[in-house]
Design an enzyme around this catalytic site. Structure first.
Site, PDB file in Angstrom:
ATOM      1  N   CYS A 140       0.823  -1.226   0.000  1.00  0.00           N
ATOM      2  CA  CYS A 140       0.000   0.000   0.000  1.00  0.00           C
ATOM      3  C   CYS A 140       0.847   1.262   0.000  1.00  0.00           C
ATOM      4  CB  CYS A 140      -0.936   0.002   1.201  1.00  0.00           C
ATOM      5  SG  CYS A 140      -1.942  -1.463   1.286  1.00  0.00           S
ATOM      6  N   ASN A 154     -10.173  -1.065   0.027  1.00  0.00           N
ATOM      7  CA  ASN A 154      -8.731  -0.818   0.079  1.00  0.00           C
ATOM      8  C   ASN A 154      -8.107  -1.208  -1.270  1.00  0.00           C
ATOM      9  OD1 ASN A 154      -5.980  -0.903   0.523  1.00  0.00           O
ATOM     10  ND2 ASN A 154      -6.105  -2.009   2.459  1.00  0.00           N
ATOM     11  N   HIS A 157      -4.227   6.609   3.849  1.00  0.00           N
ATOM     12  CA  HIS A 157      -4.500   5.339   3.177  1.00  0.00           C
ATOM     13  C   HIS A 157      -5.896   4.829   3.570  1.00  0.00           C
ATOM     14  CE1 HIS A 157      -4.065   1.520   1.396  1.00  0.00           C
ATOM     15  NE2 HIS A 157      -4.020   0.864   2.538  1.00  0.00           N
TER      16      HIS A 157
HETATM   17  O1  UT7 Z   1      -3.694  -2.115   3.513  1.00  0.00           O
HETATM   18  C1  UT7 Z   1      -2.930  -2.388   4.650  1.00  0.00           C
HETATM   19  C2  UT7 Z   1      -3.625  -1.954   5.807  1.00  0.00           C
HETATM   20  N1  UT7 Z   1      -4.701  -2.861   6.134  1.00  0.00           N
HETATM   21  C3  UT7 Z   1      -5.384  -2.581   7.186  1.00  0.00           C
HETATM   22  O2  UT7 Z   1      -5.085  -1.556   7.779  1.00  0.00           O
HETATM   23  C4  UT7 Z   1      -6.430  -3.514   7.715  1.00  0.00           C
HETATM   24  C5  UT7 Z   1      -6.413  -3.400   9.213  1.00  0.00           C
HETATM   25  N2  UT7 Z   1      -7.325  -4.253   9.928  1.00  0.00           N
HETATM   26  C6  UT7 Z   1      -8.664  -4.082   9.911  1.00  0.00           C
HETATM   27  O3  UT7 Z   1      -9.180  -3.243   9.178  1.00  0.00           O
HETATM   28  C7  UT7 Z   1      -9.508  -4.893  10.870  1.00  0.00           C
HETATM   29  O4  UT7 Z   1      -8.655  -5.554  11.760  1.00  0.00           O
HETATM   30  C8  UT7 Z   1     -10.410  -5.926  10.158  1.00  0.00           C
HETATM   31  C9  UT7 Z   1     -11.530  -5.221   9.419  1.00  0.00           C
HETATM   32  C10 UT7 Z   1      -9.600  -6.764   9.188  1.00  0.00           C
HETATM   33  C11 UT7 Z   1     -11.049  -6.852  11.181  1.00  0.00           C
HETATM   34  O5  UT7 Z   1     -11.786  -6.092  12.133  1.00  0.00           O
HETATM   35  P1  UT7 Z   1     -11.608  -6.380  13.691  1.00  0.00           P
HETATM   36  O6  UT7 Z   1     -12.572  -5.533  14.383  1.00  0.00           O
HETATM   37  O7  UT7 Z   1     -10.149  -6.174  14.005  1.00  0.00           O
HETATM   38  O8  UT7 Z   1     -12.050  -7.856  13.805  1.00  0.00           O
HETATM   39  P2  UT7 Z   1     -11.208  -9.117  14.312  1.00  0.00           P
HETATM   40  O9  UT7 Z   1     -10.174  -9.502  13.321  1.00  0.00           O
HETATM   41  O10 UT7 Z   1     -10.767  -8.876  15.743  1.00  0.00           O
HETATM   42  O11 UT7 Z   1     -12.339 -10.199  14.344  1.00  0.00           O
HETATM   43  C12 UT7 Z   1     -13.494 -10.071  15.184  1.00  0.00           C
HETATM   44  C13 UT7 Z   1     -14.492 -11.124  14.766  1.00  0.00           C
HETATM   45  C14 UT7 Z   1     -13.892 -12.504  14.592  1.00  0.00           C
HETATM   46  O12 UT7 Z   1     -14.815 -13.464  14.994  1.00  0.00           O
HETATM   47  P3  UT7 Z   1     -14.652 -14.189  16.439  1.00  0.00           P
HETATM   48  O13 UT7 Z   1     -13.316 -14.859  16.397  1.00  0.00           O
HETATM   49  O14 UT7 Z   1     -14.725 -13.077  17.445  1.00  0.00           O
HETATM   50  O15 UT7 Z   1     -15.803 -15.128  16.464  1.00  0.00           O
HETATM   51  C15 UT7 Z   1     -13.731 -12.619  13.091  1.00  0.00           C
HETATM   52  O16 UT7 Z   1     -13.755 -13.948  12.637  1.00  0.00           O
HETATM   53  O17 UT7 Z   1     -15.042 -10.756  13.494  1.00  0.00           O
HETATM   54  C16 UT7 Z   1     -14.973 -11.877  12.633  1.00  0.00           C
HETATM   55  N3  UT7 Z   1     -14.888 -11.414  11.252  1.00  0.00           N
HETATM   56  C17 UT7 Z   1     -15.975 -11.246  10.490  1.00  0.00           C
HETATM   57  N4  UT7 Z   1     -17.283 -11.412  10.748  1.00  0.00           N
HETATM   58  C18 UT7 Z   1     -18.129 -11.149   9.751  1.00  0.00           C
HETATM   59  C19 UT7 Z   1     -13.778 -11.098  10.542  1.00  0.00           C
HETATM   60  N5  UT7 Z   1     -14.133 -10.740   9.296  1.00  0.00           N
HETATM   61  C20 UT7 Z   1     -15.494 -10.817   9.247  1.00  0.00           C
HETATM   62  C21 UT7 Z   1     -16.436 -10.581   8.240  1.00  0.00           C
HETATM   63  N6  UT7 Z   1     -17.737 -10.748   8.542  1.00  0.00           N
HETATM   64  N7  UT7 Z   1     -16.079 -10.165   6.999  1.00  0.00           N
END
Ligand code: UT7
Length: 330
Positions: free
Chosen positions: A116, A287, A257
């Site tokens: 990125c 993104n 970004h």
């Molecule tokens: O380009 C480089 C930069 N990239 C970024 O900056 C991305 C940075 N990260 C993020 O934007 C966030 O961390 C995410 C959007 C990827 C994830 O959000 P989060 O609030 O950090 O969620 P998490 O990874 O802590 O997951 C929480 C829950 C999990 O379920 P359990 O284990 O609590 O049951 C995930 O499996 O959310 C679940 N989850 C989803 N649920 C529904 C993860 N993705 C999804 C989804 N739909 N698409």
């Protein structure tokens, strides 16, 4: 004589196909509500191979738009850099494909891989070539078709990314009041595991028994990337400002970004940036990696939200990990 670089044209391009959050509900356990509230994304564009939409064709459209805005002949361009982790092929480079298609016969060209951060890395390199007098006019592109590297079964990543391209044309100037004031580039390979594409390179080529197709896609530890993206984009923003004795209050417009609305909110809150001073298109495009910053710049410029003389700050964070910032007096 002191030389500086000035942005004289910008452009962007997207595939036609729009994929909504609801579309994902058909094949992974997710919902429009989760994606909107946790990321801010509503739609993204996805390239259609059968319509000739590749990284190179999107990049070429964005480049042509930038050249048209700048109104210069393509054979004046002496350097072409494309930030991309999704080149059409490893050889020839996608930058070489663009060089040929534009008829930019005087340009040397190369692809640059810093995820990125690709656009700001490219902008910084082009700026150095212009400042040293080696090059007069340079084209910097950020272009990706990350849809080709997505694991469509991984709900934690597949909903986040989209395809697109943005470009900026730079030329030599002697006026500091319309130029790139400075850039800061950073890398930390020790944290490379948090956002990576493990297979498909020379360590795990496709013909080895260990090669797994599902590892030839984006793997991310989302919350680790989230925390580092916020901290590093803020630090990089403050660092480039401090180099010039400036503070966030001096900045007219910010481009961050576009990865997650909550990341943008935290950057804006910490740097005390009002929402009307930043461009947000994450909701429409998701993104798009290296393409996000040049696309934001192009959209804001064409919408006349930014104007000559404005002080612009850009910051990014990407896989590997890399991050960067840039300060521009338009
Ligand atoms: O380009 C480089 C930069 N990239 C970024 O900056 C991305 C940075 N990260 C993020 O934007 C966030 O961390 C995410 C959007 C990827 C994830 O959000 P989060 O609030 O950090 O969620 P998490 O990874 O802590 O997951 C929480 C829950 C999990 O379920 P359990 O284990 O609590 O049951 C995930 O499996 O959310 C679940 N989850 C989803 N649920 C529904 C993860 N993705 C999804 C989804 N739909 N698409």
């Amino acid at each position: 004589m002191n030389y500086f670089s000035k942005i004289i044209g910008t452009g962007s391009a997207f595939p036609e196909r729009i994929m909504t959050n609801h579309d994902f509900e058909n094949f992974v356990e997710t919902s429009d509500e989760w994606i909107r509230t946790r990321t801010g994304i509503q739609t993204r564009r996805i390239a259609d191979h059968s319509k000739g939409e590749f990284t190179s064709t999107l990049a070429l459209k964005a480049a042509r738009n930038a050249i048209e805005m700048a109104n210069i002949p393509a054979d004046q361009i002496e350097l072409i850099i494309i930030g991309t982790v999704t080149p059409d092929s490893l050889m020839p480079t996608t930058a070489n494909l663009i060089q040929a298609a534009l008829g930019a016969t005087k340009a040397f060209s190369f692809d640059l891989q810093s995820a990125c951060s690709g656009f700001l890395y490219g902008l910084s390199i082009a700026d150095q070539y212009i400042r040293t007098g080696m090059v007069k006019t340079a084209l910097v592109i950020g272009a990706e078709t990350l849809s080709t590297l997505i694991n469509w079964q991984d709900r934690g990543t597949c909903v986040l990314f989209g395809d697109g391209a943005g470009a900026a044309l730079l030329t030599r100037t002697t006026e500091t009041n319309h130029s790139i004031l400075g850039t800061k580039l950073y890398s930390d390979g020790s944290k490379g595991d948090i956002l990576k594409i493990p297979h498909g390179g020379s360590k795990y080529p496709h013909y080895l028994p260990e090669y797994q197709h599902k590892l030839h896609s984006i793997h991310m530890q989302g919350s680790e990337v989230f925390k580092l993206a916020v901290r590093n984009m803020i630090d990089a923003s403050l660092a480039v400002l401090s180099d010039h004795g400036l503070t966030p209050e001096d900045v007219d417009y910010f481009f961050f970004h576009q990865a997650n609305m909550r990341i943008l909110d935290m950057c804006m809150k910490t740097l005390k940036v009002p929402k009307e001073k930043t461009w947000i298109n994450l909701d429409k495009y998701g993104n798009t990696s290296a393409a996000t910053l040049p696309v934001c710049l192009d959209e804001a410029w064409r919408a006349k939200v930014i104007k000559p003389g404005d002080l612009i700050l850009m910051a990014t964070f990407g896989g590997g990990v890399t991050w960067a910032s840039g300060l521009i007096r338009l």
